[in-house]
Design a protein around this motif. Structure first.
Motif, short mmCIF file in Angstrom:
data_model
loop_
_atom_site.label_atom_id
_atom_site.label_comp_id
_atom_site.label_asym_id
_atom_site.label_seq_id
_atom_site.Cartn_x
_atom_site.Cartn_y
_atom_site.Cartn_z
N THR A 1 3.05 -12.97 7.39
CA THR A 1 3.10 -11.59 6.94
C THR A 1 1.94 -10.82 7.54
O THR A 1 0.78 -11.20 7.36
N ASP B 1 -0.97 -5.21 5.33
CA ASP B 1 -0.26 -4.10 4.69
C ASP B 1 -0.37 -2.79 5.47
O ASP B 1 0.48 -1.91 5.34
N ASP B 2 -1.43 -2.64 6.29
CA ASP B 2 -1.59 -1.40 7.04
C ASP B 2 -0.88 -1.43 8.39
O ASP B 2 -1.02 -0.50 9.19
N ARG C 1 8.83 0.96 7.92
CA ARG C 1 7.51 1.58 7.84
C ARG C 1 7.35 2.52 9.03
O ARG C 1 7.89 2.27 10.10
N PRO D 1 1.93 2.04 1.57
CA PRO D 1 3.11 1.20 1.37
C PRO D 1 3.81 1.55 0.06
O PRO D 1 3.17 1.88 -0.93
N SER E 1 5.87 1.02 -3.43
CA SER E 1 5.75 0.05 -4.51
C SER E 1 7.02 0.06 -5.36
O SER E 1 7.55 1.13 -5.67
N GLY F 1 4.37 -7.64 2.79
CA GLY F 1 3.59 -7.09 3.90
C GLY F 1 3.68 -5.58 4.00
O GLY F 1 3.74 -5.02 5.10
N GLY F 2 3.68 -4.89 2.85
CA GLY F 2 3.75 -3.44 2.86
C GLY F 2 5.15 -2.87 2.93
O GLY F 2 5.33 -1.66 2.85
#
Length: 299
Positions: free
Chosen positions: A116, A119-120, A236, A243, A245, A264-265
């Motif tokens: 993964t 997140d960015d 994304r 990210p 939710s 992973g976001g």
């Protein structure tokens, strides 16, 4: 050394699949010994060194991190750091050959388990590498050399090497996020990271049928072969404020809310998905949740 270690491990898996269990056991042992030696000599505590650590002062730059990520050698807790080292370097002074491994490192390759990404990771690093137009780029080859296909290296070399197709890796694995996750495409994931793109589509031929993907901000449509199971996630883009939710966002599958998780976001359908009715594409979208219905999970 990193490449050799993982090649030996892959060869052991091939031998086992072919029923050559004795040879597979020997090769697996050799692979384990080589990896252990690499960890002793080349691991500086947080990353692989650019050679034997004691000989290079513990330095760890783009190449070591790139190959280590591509071949699944980086421990999970250090993946984000290695990923950012590669992404921040960019596709500079790396030819088509290196670009294949650069994209494999940033997007996750089939040479190792799929990890993964941070997140960015919104696809900006891959998008920039594919579209930039400085000396170390495909764009400059089209502009300055009148290329009609990719070359061995920037502005030099032959046209006869497989890594000339490395932009495809950046598009298929990177931007469109399509990854096979079991042999024969029995399962696969689609996690687009579009960077600066507003809309993108791709058709990937697989042994089970065509996988057609169309992605834009907040919307994903995928033709899932009816003999496959897919994990689908909303795209994304570089315009994402943060990210999504499942606590605040409802994930809709074909217009109906379904359980969601964050990977992973990405906001993803929790359960694996087959083809739609009559083979129709599966469509993900989202909407804001009311305060009284907020729930969800993160993995």
């Amino acid at each position: 050394r990193q490449w050799l270690g993982m090649c030996i491990a892959c060869f052991a898996q091939m031998m086992a699949a072919a029923g050559r269990k004795d040879n597979a056991s020997k090769i697996t042992a050799a692979s384990g010994q080589l990896k252990a030696a690499m960890m002793r000599q080349m691991w500086n505590g947080s990353a692989f060194c650019d050679g034997v650590c004691s000989e290079v002062g513990g330095n760890s730059l783009v190449m070591s991190n790139m190959f280590a990520l591509a071949f699944g050698l980086v421990p999970d807790e250090h993946v984000a750091s290695a990923w950012h080292t590669v992404a921040s370097w960019g596709l500079e002074q790396i030819g088509d050959y290196g670009a294949f491994w650069y994209f494999s490192a940033l997007a996750g390759s089939y040479y190792a388990r799929q990890y993964t990404t941070p997140d960015d990771d919104d696809g900006t690093a891959v998008y920039t590498a594919l579209t930039k137009c400085d000396k170390d780029s495909w764009c400059s080859g089209l502009r300055d050399d009148n290329l009609t296909m990719t070359r061995e290296s920037w502005h030099d070399g032959t046209y006869s090497h497989a890594w000339g197709s490395s932009p495809i890796v950046g598009v298929a694995w990177g931007l469109m996020g399509v990854h096979q996750t079991s042999p024969g495409w029995g399962t696969f994931t689609v996690k687009p990271k579009l960077g600066g793109l507003g809309l993108a589509s791709i058709t990937l031929p697989t042994i089970r049928g065509l996988v057609n993907v169309t992605a834009s901000a907040g919307v994903l449509a995928v033709d899932v072969p009816c003999n496959s199971v897919a994990t689908l996630c909303l795209p994304r883009t570089a315009k994402d404020a943060a990210p999504q939710s499942p606590l605040a966002t409802a994930l809709l599958l074909d217009g109906v809310e379904v359980p969601a998780v964050v990977i992973g976001g990405h906001l993803c359908a929790r359960d694996g998905l087959g083809c739609g009715s009559g083979g129709a594409p599966r469509r993900l979208s989202s909407r804001a949740k009311s305060k009284g219905s907020q729930s969800g999970g993160i993995v």
